[in-house]
Write an enzyme that holds these catalytic residues in place. Structure first.
Site, PDB file in Angstrom:
ATOM      1  N   ASP A  32      21.599  10.011 -10.783  1.00  0.00           N
ATOM      2  CA  ASP A  32      20.605  11.078 -10.662  1.00  0.00           C
ATOM      3  C   ASP A  32      20.572  11.647  -9.243  1.00  0.00           C
ATOM      4  OD1 ASP A  32      18.662  12.762 -11.572  1.00  0.00           O
ATOM      5  OD2 ASP A  32      17.042  11.299 -11.482  1.00  0.00           O
ATOM      6  N   ASN A  80      20.217  16.741 -22.048  1.00  0.00           N
ATOM      7  CA  ASN A  80      20.824  17.638 -21.040  1.00  0.00           C
ATOM      8  C   ASN A  80      21.289  18.978 -21.616  1.00  0.00           C
ATOM      9  OD1 ASN A  80      22.325  14.987 -19.003  1.00  0.00           O
ATOM     10  ND2 ASN A  80      20.357  16.015 -18.790  1.00  0.00           N
TER      11      ASN A  80
END
Ligand code: FPP
Length: 258
Positions: A32, A80
């Site tokens: 991340d 996503n």
């Protein structure tokens, strides 16, 4: 450095303050912070993803050198798809290009690559590149590298439930036959042990639908470092922290028994 540039393949020895016998067999990583890394430099988000590929390549080599048997990386979640189209398209193309470019080195370094997730929804060209890489590396005996792509933990559990329910419906299985071992064999990760350690970068304290079943007893290492900056020194810190953990799996230590 970009996804096109090479990363040193020289092997690094295990640091003296780490015990070989206490290295995790399987490390999972939530990569991340790519977007924030780019934003802080006034760059488009996609540059963070490009830099993130280099970080992943270095980590894979470091895991191999230090005796970690498996690395699983969360590359693209089922959620996503909700990102801007140009970012999703960029990521799909990036995965494809990286696979094409890295296959030779993966063969030379004995890496076995596999993908976990709902791959049927990925672009055809990417699916072909995935098939090629998986087939080419399937006999390799080195580190097992799993890439979670279009992966969602809840979706993985649901597809396992559906497959098992179908077998019960068809009379091949009795409900009482369903135990943890059978359930695990219906997950995408059927052929790998559960992660011993989950690393998450960029300081978020979330699991984000990653390996919900498999992380039941994993140790967590969360660092504020953004993924593109996660380097060997930071991995070394993560390993030191892991080796200090007292893994009890819900039990008590012998020394604590009265
Ligand atoms: C999360 O950062 C990162 C991703 C969703 C993509 C990660 C993918 C790679 C590093 C490429 C891997 C390539 C292969 C072939 C395995 P973010 O965009 O959520 O960052 P932010 O939280 O700062 O916005």
């Amino acid at each position: 450095m970009t996804a096109n540039s090479s990363v040193s393949t020289a092997s690094t020895a295990l640091p003296q303050d780490l015990e070989q016998g206490r290295m995790p067999a399987h490390v999972a990583v939530i990569m991340d912070g790519n977007g924030r890394w780019a934003k802080r430099r006034g760059l488009p988000r996609i540059m963070g993803h490009r830099k993130g590929v280099d970080t992943l390549k270095k980590l894979l080599r470091c895991c191999r050198d230090w005796g970690v048997g498996a690395l699983t990386a969360y590359a693209f979640s089922t959620e996503n798809w909700g990102r801007p189209t140009h970012e999703v398209d960029f990521l799909m193309t990036l995965f494809e290009r990286v696979l094409r470019q890295e296959i030779k080195e993966m063969m030379a370094e004995d890496v076995r690559i596999q993908f976990v997730g709902n791959l049927a929804a990925l672009p055809d060209t990417l699916q072909r590149e995935i098939d090629r890489a998986v087939t080419m590396t399937q006999a390799n005996q080195g580190i097992r590298f799993s890439v979670a792509t279009n992966y969602g933990g809840r979706q993985e559990i649901l597809q396992a439930c559906r497959a098992i329910a179908t077998q019960v419906q068809q009379g091949h299985l009795q409900p009482e036959d369903i135990d943890e071992s059978l359930f695990s064999r219906h997950l995408y990760t059927a052929n790998i042990s559960d992660p011993d350690l989950l690393i998450r970068t960029s300081g978020e304290m979330r699991i984000s639908n990653f390996l919900l079943w498999q992380l039941a007893y994993s140790e967590f290492y969360i660092t504020d470092t953004l993924w593109p900056d996660f380097d060997t020194d930071e991995f070394h810190q993560a390993m030191k922290a892991f080796q200090k953990r007292d893994r009890r799996f819900g039990k008590v230590n012998d020394s604590e028994e009265t």
